[in-house]
Design a protein around this motif. Structure first.
Motif, PDB file in Angstrom:
ATOM      1  N   UNK A   1      27.525  41.758   2.953  1.00  0.00           N
ATOM      2  CA  UNK A   1      26.370  42.509   2.509  1.00  0.00           C
ATOM      3  C   UNK A   1      25.404  41.969   2.898  1.00  0.00           C
ATOM      4  N   UNK A   2      25.463  40.685   3.054  1.00  0.00           N
ATOM      5  CA  UNK A   2      23.844  40.246   3.263  1.00  0.00           C
ATOM      6  C   UNK A   2      23.762  40.331   4.867  1.00  0.00           C
ATOM      7  N   UNK A   3      24.886  40.298   5.495  1.00  0.00           N
ATOM      8  CA  UNK A   3      24.840  40.588   7.258  1.00  0.00           C
ATOM      9  C   UNK A   3      24.356  42.060   7.337  1.00  0.00           C
ATOM     10  N   UNK A   4      25.111  42.887   6.664  1.00  0.00           N
ATOM     11  CA  UNK A   4      24.570  44.380   6.804  1.00  0.00           C
ATOM     12  C   UNK A   4      23.326  44.698   6.392  1.00  0.00           C
ATOM     13  N   UNK A   5      22.808  43.864   5.494  1.00  0.00           N
ATOM     14  CA  UNK A   5      21.311  44.139   4.997  1.00  0.00           C
ATOM     15  C   UNK A   5      20.369  43.665   5.926  1.00  0.00           C
ATOM     16  N   UNK A   6      20.758  42.609   6.539  1.00  0.00           N
ATOM     17  CA  UNK A   6      19.896  42.077   7.766  1.00  0.00           C
ATOM     18  C   UNK A   6      19.729  42.909   9.041  1.00  0.00           C
ATOM     19  N   UNK A   7      21.151  43.616   9.110  1.00  0.00           N
ATOM     20  CA  UNK A   7      21.246  44.383  10.322  1.00  0.00           C
ATOM     21  C   UNK A   7      20.491  45.785  10.322  1.00  0.00           C
ATOM     22  N   UNK A   8      20.158  46.017   9.099  1.00  0.00           N
ATOM     23  CA  UNK A   8      19.267  47.248   9.019  1.00  0.00           C
ATOM     24  C   UNK A   8      17.976  46.969   9.612  1.00  0.00           C
ATOM     25  N   UNK A   9      17.254  48.187  10.132  1.00  0.00           N
ATOM     26  CA  UNK A   9      16.144  48.147  10.571  1.00  0.00           C
ATOM     27  C   UNK A   9      15.061  48.052   9.456  1.00  0.00           C
TER      28      UNK A   9
ATOM     29  N   UNK B   1      21.066  30.103   5.986  1.00  0.00           N
ATOM     30  CA  UNK B   1      20.486  31.223   4.653  1.00  0.00           C
ATOM     31  C   UNK B   1      21.624  32.178   4.436  1.00  0.00           C
ATOM     32  N   UNK B   2      22.222  32.699   5.608  1.00  0.00           N
ATOM     33  CA  UNK B   2      23.195  33.664   5.438  1.00  0.00           C
ATOM     34  C   UNK B   2      24.540  33.279   4.739  1.00  0.00           C
ATOM     35  N   UNK B   3      24.769  31.921   5.116  1.00  0.00           N
ATOM     36  CA  UNK B   3      26.122  31.550   4.564  1.00  0.00           C
ATOM     37  C   UNK B   3      26.106  30.403   3.412  1.00  0.00           C
TER      38      UNK B   3
ATOM     39  N   UNK C   1      15.854  37.949   2.459  1.00  0.00           N
ATOM     40  CA  UNK C   1      14.791  38.481   3.333  1.00  0.00           C
ATOM     41  C   UNK C   1      14.959  38.652   4.798  1.00  0.00           C
ATOM     42  N   UNK C   2      14.280  39.623   5.444  1.00  0.00           N
ATOM     43  CA  UNK C   2      14.257  39.659   6.941  1.00  0.00           C
ATOM     44  C   UNK C   2      13.894  38.258   7.523  1.00  0.00           C
ATOM     45  N   UNK C   3      14.222  37.763   8.557  1.00  0.00           N
ATOM     46  CA  UNK C   3      13.775  36.443   9.243  1.00  0.00           C
ATOM     47  C   UNK C   3      14.565  35.233   8.668  1.00  0.00           C
ATOM     48  N   UNK C   4      15.641  35.492   8.013  1.00  0.00           N
ATOM     49  CA  UNK C   4      16.217  34.109   7.122  1.00  0.00           C
ATOM     50  C   UNK C   4      16.981  33.946   8.417  1.00  0.00           C
TER      51      UNK C   4
END
Length: 744
Positions: A410-418, A362-364, A355-358
């Motif tokens: 993949x997680x980083x790209x998902x978080x980078x999206x608006x 949590x990312x790694x 989820x956004x705000x992680x």
């Protein structure tokens, strides 16, 4: 001659008397022995054996009284006659009498051992040896009730004849009876022979778990007896634990079991599990902790499996988990996993969406193991991390490593999206971020249509409504606190202050915080960095200075509630007496490490008393420091019972660094010398005052002279110093002694 029933009634009356007053046991037991001897009826012998077993197992009787009754009143002769009745009279003894006699022998064995060790008298030891041989002969052939009591006796013999820990070598009577207390050159007790006998008897006990595993009564009694030996004799505990870990109480479950066999299996298995769990409870970091935990889990599952065919389980678990451990019907495999399988790792399939705000963590994070994710890696030293990372990276599978990198990407790209806009954001963008226009219904997940309707109902931009005059708002004055509320809030504040101090002490012990040097003097600022030393300074100031102004010399001062604390009229209530009591208790919890706290506190008390003298205008008269003197004497009275011979630095530092020495402190110093072991402690403290504290020199010399005159144990160490500082006293005392000898 009275009947046995009448005799039993009279004996019960005597028993009721000693149960009410345990101090008369030494008078009653010798009078009862002739009535319960070998030639009396069996009813009287049963009563006598039970009475003796109860007497020597009672915790209310002093150990010294038990030892005197056992050795000097014929108890050993009575027990020996009970066990050797066939050899002396020719009749078989009653099993109930033998059972109680063996229990009594287990209680008196350490008493006879201690008596023989201290007196080197072999008469009682020979009688005890004969009783021991009689019990060992019947250990394998007697009825089960008697055999269980024999197991208890053998366990006591093993415990006594095995070296144990010595708590205080100077007070032998307070140490637990063991072979470690016996000198190597003892005339009666041969250490080597006794230790070898204990080893053989221990093997005999362990043989029950190795061969006679089908006798549930003997197995249970043996495990219960061995638990005390494991707890108190660390030298042989591993040998006992090794045998228990190799013991399998489920051997009977491999065949068709009768009702008796089922009860036996349950009893032996649960007793074994309780034995092992108690070992882990007393020592969670035991070297055999892993094996013990695995064996307990194995016994638990084996017990469930052994009785599962008898419909003990409502719904037996399937052989293999279905649907890949489906969450709806999966078993709690995490809790049932043994300690040995904790190192095995399942293949992880972490999600690529977070989820956004992680956070970055949590990312790694690719593992769902709570133990791994909650571990603080910053606790590992950097040099150790530098040594571990290269071999760990070499051992990682390349395919798994690439897969983990792709998941993180993949997680980083998902978080980078608006993130997609929601209705609340749209409304907030339309009406601005003014906090006064906050509407809960617009931020609680309402749909877009409701938000648009509210936007349509808003006034147009630039619209100004009619002015509304807003008058001043003032909160009502709170009701005054009652005396009870003041007391409660004061107690709560004192408790909170010392809870904070306790947390600082724990943090200092865990982190090894180095103490900071604070500025010295009465005018230093308390709590500059909110550390322990500053907090202690604040507490002492609260106790001594919080209730009066040092600059106001005309402020009226009074005493409240019997406390000599200083208060101004109209000042807020503050429980200085409670802080002083808590400070005293805090110092006494660990006075050797906290004596500096006591000295700082007493210096503050003395300073405040002197300032109070100046405010009253009595500085020119006799100096009076009532609060300082009161708490100095209280601290001294609290320390006296706990001072040891090694505490000379603590006592010398206390009497040398407090501002003044009240006259009441010297009789208390002399009181310490009533203990012959602490005479040198008092003499050294008085000598320090004589040499390095001139204002107290005469009072210290008077105390040393009184000690020399009244205390025989202190005469020799005190005479050496009096000969230097007051030679006339010593010479006159020697002349008086010479005259007394001449007249005699």
């Amino acid at each position: 001659m009275s009947s046995p029933a009448e005799t039993i009634r009279q004996l019960n009356s005597a028993r009721d008397i000693v149960l009410r007053d345990a101090t008369i046991y030494p008078q009653v037991v010798p009078g009862v022995l002739p009535v319960i001897g070998i030639s009396t009826p069996v009813e009287q012998r049963r009563w006598g054996a039970d009475f003796l077993a109860e007497t020597f197992a009672s915790p209310v009787i002093n150990a010294e009284d038990k030892q005197k009754m056992c050795v000097g009143s014929g108890v050993l002769d009575t027990l020996g006659s009970y066990l050797d009745r066939k050899a002396q009279v020719g009749d078989e003894e009653d099993p109930a009498v033998v059972k109680s006699a063996v229990q009594c022998a287990a209680s008196v064995y350490p008493l006879v051992f201690r008596h023989t060790m201290s007196t080197s008298n072999d008469e009682a030891w020979k009688k005890m040896a004969a009783i021991k041989m009689s019990i060992l002969r019947r250990m394998d052939t007697a009825p089960f009730g008697v055999r269980i009591c024999c197991v208890k006796f053998v366990a006591m013999v093993v415990q006594v004849q095995t070296p144990g820990l010595i708590a205080d070598p100077r007070r032998q009577e307070q140490n637990e009876v063991s072979l470690a207390l016996v000198p190597r050159e003892h005339a009666v007790l041969k250490v080597g022979n006794l230790e070898a006998e204990a080893s053989g008897l221990l093997d005999r006990l362990l043989y029950v778990l190795q061969e006679d595993a089908e006798d549930a009564l003997l197995v249970t009694a043996t495990l219960n007896a061995l638990s005390f030996i494991v707890q108190r004799r660390a030298s042989i505990s591993n040998k006992i634990l090794g045998t228990v870990l190799n013991f399998n109480p489920l051997k009977l479950a491999s065949r068709t079991m009768s009702g008796r066999d089922k009860i036996s299996v349950r009893s032996m298995t649960r007793t074994t599990m309780t034995f092992l769990l108690h070992v882990l409870k007393r020592n969670p970091h035991h070297t055999l902790g892993g094996r013990i935990q695995q064996h307990v889990e194995r016994l638990r599952h084996g017990l469930i499996q052994a009785f599962s065919d008898a419909n003990q389980l409502k719904r037996p678990a399937p052989d293999d988990p279905t649907d890949g451990l489906d969450d709806a019907k999966r078993q709690r495999v995490e809790e049932a996993a043994s300690a040995g399988s904790a190192t095995s790792q399942a293949r992880i399939q972490p999600s690529t969406h977070i989820p956004h705000g992680s956070t970055v963590a949590h990312l790694f994070t690719l593992s769902e193991d709570k133990a791994a994710t909650s571990f603080d890696v910053t606790a590992i030293p950097h040099n150790l991390v530098a040594q571990l990372i290269p071999p760990l990276m070499q051992s990682v599978d390349q395919a798994s490593f690439d897969e983990a990198i792709n998941i993180v990407k993949s997680r980083y790209l998902n978080l980078s999206k608006q993130p997609p806009p929601d209705a609340a954001d749209a409304a907030r963008a339309a009406i601005g971020d003014d906090e006064d226009d906050y509407d809960p219904s617009m931020t609680m997940g309402g749909d877009a249509e409701q938000v648009l309707n509210r936007l349509d109902q808003m006034p147009p931009e630039g619209f100004e409504g009619p002015g509304i005059a807003i008058g001043p708002f003032k909160l009502p004055t709170p009701a005054p606190l009652t005396d009870q509320e003041k007391n409660e809030y004061g107690k709560d504040s004192v408790t909170h202050v010392f809870e904070t101090l306790a947390e600082m002490d724990r943090d200092a012990r865990q982190k090894g915080v180095k103490k900071l040097e604070l500025p010295k003097g009465f005018s230093r600022a308390p709590v500059p960095n909110h550390d322990r030393e500053g907090w202690l300074a604040l507490i002492t100031r609260l106790a001594t200075r919080s209730q009066f102004e040092l600059e106001d010399g005309d402020a009226p001062v009074k005493q409240e509630n019997g406390d000599r604390a200083l208060t101004k009229k109209g000042s807020n209530f503050f429980p200085s007496a409670g802080i002083r009591e808590s400070l005293l208790n805090y110092v006494m919890e660990n006075f050797r490490a906290r004596i500096n706290v006591a000295i700082s506190w007493l210096n503050e008390e003395w300073y405040c008393d002197r300032v109070l003298q100046e405010q009253k205008g009595t500085r020119g008269s006799e100096d009076t420091t009532p609060t300082y003197v009161s708490y100095t004497i209280r601290l001294m009275d609290s320390l006296i019972p706990y001072l040891d011979t090694k505490d000379n630095r603590v006592l010398i530092r206390l009497v040398s660094e407090i501002p003044s020495l009240p006259a009441e402190i010297f009789p208390r110093l002399r009181k310490i010398a009533d203990d012959p072991e602490r005479v040198n402690l008092v003499v050294q403290a008085l000598l320090y005052l004589v040499m390095f504290r001139p204002p107290a020199r005469e009072a210290a010399l008077d105390a040393l002279e009184t000690l020399w005159r009244e205390n025989e144990d202190a005469r020799k160490p005190a005479e050496k110093h009096l000969a230097k500082w007051r030679p006339g006293v010593v010479e006159k005392g020697l002349e008086d002694k010479q005259e007394i000898k001449t007249e005699a």
